[in-house]
Write a protein that holds these residues in place. Structure first.
Motif, PDB file in Angstrom:
ATOM      1  N   PHE A  21       0.849  -0.981  -0.034  1.00 47.29           N
ATOM      2  CA  PHE A  21      -0.062  -0.132   0.016  1.00 47.29           C
ATOM      3  C   PHE A  21       0.913   1.050  -0.198  1.00 47.29           C
ATOM      4  O   PHE A  21       1.938   1.158   0.554  1.00 47.29           O
ATOM      5  CB  PHE A  21      -1.046   0.007   1.309  1.00 47.29           C
ATOM      6  N   THR A  22       0.555   2.280  -0.659  1.00 46.14           N
ATOM      7  CA  THR A  22       1.181   3.519  -0.568  1.00 46.14           C
ATOM      8  C   THR A  22       0.843   4.135   0.666  1.00 46.14           C
ATOM      9  O   THR A  22      -0.164   3.982   1.242  1.00 46.14           O
ATOM     10  CB  THR A  22       0.744   4.457  -1.905  1.00 46.14           C
ATOM     11  N   LEU A  23       1.676   5.265   0.944  1.00 45.95           N
ATOM     12  CA  LEU A  23       1.319   6.168   2.316  1.00 45.95           C
ATOM     13  C   LEU A  23       0.204   6.707   2.122  1.00 45.95           C
ATOM     14  O   LEU A  23      -0.791   7.050   3.169  1.00 45.95           O
ATOM     15  CB  LEU A  23       2.434   7.083   2.285  1.00 45.95           C
ATOM     16  N   THR A  24      -0.430   7.315   0.902  1.00 42.24           N
ATOM     17  CA  THR A  24      -1.457   8.032   0.484  1.00 42.24           C
ATOM     18  C   THR A  24      -2.949   6.960   1.114  1.00 42.24           C
ATOM     19  O   THR A  24      -3.885   7.400   1.793  1.00 42.24           O
ATOM     20  CB  THR A  24      -1.734   8.590  -0.589  1.00 42.24           C
ATOM     21  N   GLU A  25      -2.669   6.035   0.553  1.00 45.66           N
ATOM     22  CA  GLU A  25      -3.884   4.958   0.914  1.00 45.66           C
ATOM     23  C   GLU A  25      -3.866   4.716   2.328  1.00 45.66           C
ATOM     24  O   GLU A  25      -5.099   4.486   2.697  1.00 45.66           O
ATOM     25  CB  GLU A  25      -3.352   3.628   0.012  1.00 45.66           C
ATOM     26  N   LEU A  26      -2.911   4.389   3.107  1.00 42.19           N
ATOM     27  CA  LEU A  26      -2.878   4.408   4.588  1.00 42.19           C
ATOM     28  C   LEU A  26      -3.563   5.367   5.414  1.00 42.19           C
ATOM     29  O   LEU A  26      -4.254   5.336   6.085  1.00 42.19           O
ATOM     30  CB  LEU A  26      -1.557   3.868   4.979  1.00 42.19           C
ATOM     31  N   LEU A  27      -2.936   6.563   4.906  1.00 46.68           N
ATOM     32  CA  LEU A  27      -3.424   7.802   5.486  1.00 46.68           C
ATOM     33  C   LEU A  27      -5.164   8.060   5.238  1.00 46.68           C
ATOM     34  O   LEU A  27      -5.829   8.353   6.115  1.00 46.68           O
ATOM     35  CB  LEU A  27      -2.825   8.913   4.996  1.00 46.68           C
ATOM     36  N   VAL A  28      -5.532   7.729   4.271  1.00 43.50           N
ATOM     37  CA  VAL A  28      -7.219   7.655   3.719  1.00 43.50           C
ATOM     38  C   VAL A  28      -7.894   6.694   4.725  1.00 43.50           C
ATOM     39  O   VAL A  28      -8.823   6.890   5.497  1.00 43.50           O
ATOM     40  CB  VAL A  28      -7.217   7.469   2.312  1.00 43.50           C
ATOM     41  N   VAL A  29      -7.149   5.544   4.977  1.00 44.38           N
ATOM     42  CA  VAL A  29      -7.918   4.658   5.619  1.00 44.38           C
ATOM     43  C   VAL A  29      -7.928   5.051   7.313  1.00 44.38           C
ATOM     44  O   VAL A  29      -9.045   4.821   7.876  1.00 44.38           O
ATOM     45  CB  VAL A  29      -7.152   2.969   5.531  1.00 44.38           C
ATOM     46  N   LEU A  30      -6.733   5.635   7.502  1.00 42.09           N
ATOM     47  CA  LEU A  30      -6.686   6.189   9.113  1.00 42.09           C
ATOM     48  C   LEU A  30      -7.731   7.205   8.936  1.00 42.09           C
ATOM     49  O   LEU A  30      -8.167   7.377  10.128  1.00 42.09           O
ATOM     50  CB  LEU A  30      -5.348   6.704   9.450  1.00 42.09           C
ATOM     51  N   CYS A  31      -7.780   7.921   8.259  1.00 44.17           N
ATOM     52  CA  CYS A  31      -8.896   9.477   8.309  1.00 44.17           C
ATOM     53  C   CYS A  31     -10.236   8.639   8.618  1.00 44.17           C
ATOM     54  O   CYS A  31     -11.121   9.223   9.193  1.00 44.17           O
ATOM     55  CB  CYS A  31      -8.608  10.058   7.272  1.00 44.17           C
ATOM     56  N   ILE A  32     -10.732   7.528   7.577  1.00 45.92           N
ATOM     57  CA  ILE A  32     -11.876   7.161   7.595  1.00 45.92           C
ATOM     58  C   ILE A  32     -12.325   6.343   8.829  1.00 45.92           C
ATOM     59  O   ILE A  32     -13.229   6.575   9.516  1.00 45.92           O
ATOM     60  CB  ILE A  32     -12.051   6.075   6.507  1.00 45.92           C
ATOM     61  N   ILE A  33     -11.269   5.652   9.533  1.00 44.25           N
ATOM     62  CA  ILE A  33     -11.445   5.123  10.576  1.00 44.25           C
ATOM     63  C   ILE A  33     -11.788   6.089  11.948  1.00 44.25           C
ATOM     64  O   ILE A  33     -12.423   5.920  12.859  1.00 44.25           O
ATOM     65  CB  ILE A  33     -10.227   4.108  11.104  1.00 44.25           C
ATOM     66  N   GLY A  34     -11.013   7.527  11.903  1.00 42.81           N
ATOM     67  CA  GLY A  34     -11.080   8.284  12.737  1.00 42.81           C
ATOM     68  C   GLY A  34     -12.465   9.103  12.733  1.00 42.81           C
ATOM     69  O   GLY A  34     -12.861   9.202  13.678  1.00 42.81           O
ATOM     70  N   ILE A  35     -12.852   9.310  11.427  1.00 47.80           N
ATOM     71  CA  ILE A  35     -14.399   9.861  11.482  1.00 47.80           C
ATOM     72  C   ILE A  35     -15.501   8.758  12.039  1.00 47.80           C
ATOM     73  O   ILE A  35     -16.181   9.238  12.736  1.00 47.80           O
ATOM     74  CB  ILE A  35     -14.348   9.947   9.982  1.00 47.80           C
ATOM     75  N   LEU A  36     -15.185   7.464  11.638  1.00 48.25           N
ATOM     76  CA  LEU A  36     -16.077   6.574  12.149  1.00 48.25           C
ATOM     77  C   LEU A  36     -15.953   6.239  13.932  1.00 48.25           C
ATOM     78  O   LEU A  36     -17.190   6.348  14.303  1.00 48.25           O
ATOM     79  CB  LEU A  36     -15.856   5.212  11.678  1.00 48.25           C
ATOM     80  N   ILE A  37     -14.894   6.756  14.420  1.00 47.64           N
ATOM     81  CA  ILE A  37     -14.897   6.638  15.674  1.00 47.64           C
ATOM     82  C   ILE A  37     -15.550   8.079  16.333  1.00 47.64           C
ATOM     83  O   ILE A  37     -16.096   7.896  17.308  1.00 47.64           O
ATOM     84  CB  ILE A  37     -13.302   6.513  16.296  1.00 47.64           C
ATOM     85  N   LEU A  38     -15.201   9.072  15.692  1.00 45.32           N
ATOM     86  CA  LEU A  38     -15.741  10.285  16.301  1.00 45.32           C
ATOM     87  C   LEU A  38     -17.374  10.298  15.945  1.00 45.32           C
ATOM     88  O   LEU A  38     -18.130  10.926  16.847  1.00 45.32           O
ATOM     89  CB  LEU A  38     -15.484  11.507  15.301  1.00 45.32           C
ATOM     90  N   LEU A  39     -17.891   9.523  15.063  1.00 46.01           N
ATOM     91  CA  LEU A  39     -19.451   9.389  14.932  1.00 46.01           C
ATOM     92  C   LEU A  39     -20.018   8.440  15.830  1.00 46.01           C
ATOM     93  O   LEU A  39     -21.098   8.608  16.528  1.00 46.01           O
ATOM     94  CB  LEU A  39     -19.732   8.812  13.269  1.00 46.01           C
ATOM     95  N   ALA A  40     -19.292   7.358  16.317  1.00 44.14           N
ATOM     96  CA  ALA A  40     -19.899   6.362  17.286  1.00 44.14           C
ATOM     97  C   ALA A  40     -19.608   6.859  18.837  1.00 44.14           C
ATOM     98  O   ALA A  40     -20.293   6.331  19.505  1.00 44.14           O
ATOM     99  CB  ALA A  40     -18.969   5.114  17.041  1.00 44.14           C
ATOM    100  N   LEU A  41     -18.580   7.621  19.021  1.00 45.68           N
ATOM    101  CA  LEU A  41     -18.232   8.058  20.443  1.00 45.68           C
ATOM    102  C   LEU A  41     -19.367   8.665  21.121  1.00 45.68           C
ATOM    103  O   LEU A  41     -19.532   8.266  22.342  1.00 45.68           O
ATOM    104  CB  LEU A  41     -17.118   9.096  20.446  1.00 45.68           C
ATOM    105  N   PRO A  42     -20.335   9.441  20.797  1.00 45.93           N
ATOM    106  CA  PRO A  42     -21.068   9.989  21.476  1.00 45.93           C
ATOM    107  C   PRO A  42     -22.012   9.110  21.963  1.00 45.93           C
ATOM    108  O   PRO A  42     -22.827   9.165  23.198  1.00 45.93           O
ATOM    109  CB  PRO A  42     -21.901  11.103  20.562  1.00 45.93           C
TER     110      PRO A  42
END
Length: 145
Positions: A21-42
């Motif tokens: 995987f390229t660095l860009t692909e890994l960063l995109v996946v990490l951003c998506i995971i972060g957004i999902l966590i922020l949506l689930a946390l409340p």
């Protein structure tokens, strides 16, 4: 002949790439995971608060047992945790792991009341969770977090 083989091997090494995987692909996946966590946390905050309040319930149950033992030995309840040999773990605010401060707020020859007050605001609303127990083992949540 050997030079030609060596040249072919070097060219083959240059064209052979590892699949990764390229660095860009890994960063995109990490951003998506972060957004999902922020949506689930409340939605998870009440569950987290409930799980942490179990600490207060268990500690107050232990204080109740110690107070009853003290009562059987001395025919009265005590107002100090030291008389019960209760060891309060350091709170989170003091560098420890405990989320609640345990104290005996009143004691007489026939009654006692102990309180567990949260030292951390679990859901960030400015209200700290408080639990109480009495001589009849009535455990109640005085202030919800």
């Amino acid at each position: 002949m050997e030079i030609r083989l060596l040249h072919l091997q070097q060219r083959k090494r240059r064209t052979c790439r590892l699949k990764a995987f390229t660095l860009t692909e890994l960063l995109v996946v990490l951003c998506i995971i972060g957004i999902l966590i922020l949506l689930a946390l409340p939605n998870l905050m009440p569950l987290i608060s409930k799980a942490k309040s179990t600490e207060a319930q268990l500690q107050l149950g232990h204080v109740y047992t110690l107070e009853r033992s003290y009562f059987y030995a001395h025919s009265k309840y005590t107002v100090t945790l030291d008389d019960l040999d209760f060891q309060q773990e350091k709170t989170v605010s003091g560098g420890g792991k405990a989320n609640y401060k345990i104290e005996i707020i009143e004691a007489s020859p026939t009654t006692f009341k102990a309180r567990a007050t949260a030292v951390v605001d679990f859901n960030g609303n400015g209200v700290f969770n408080v639990w109480e127990i009495d001589q009849d083992n009535n455990l109640k949540e005085v202030t919800k977090d």
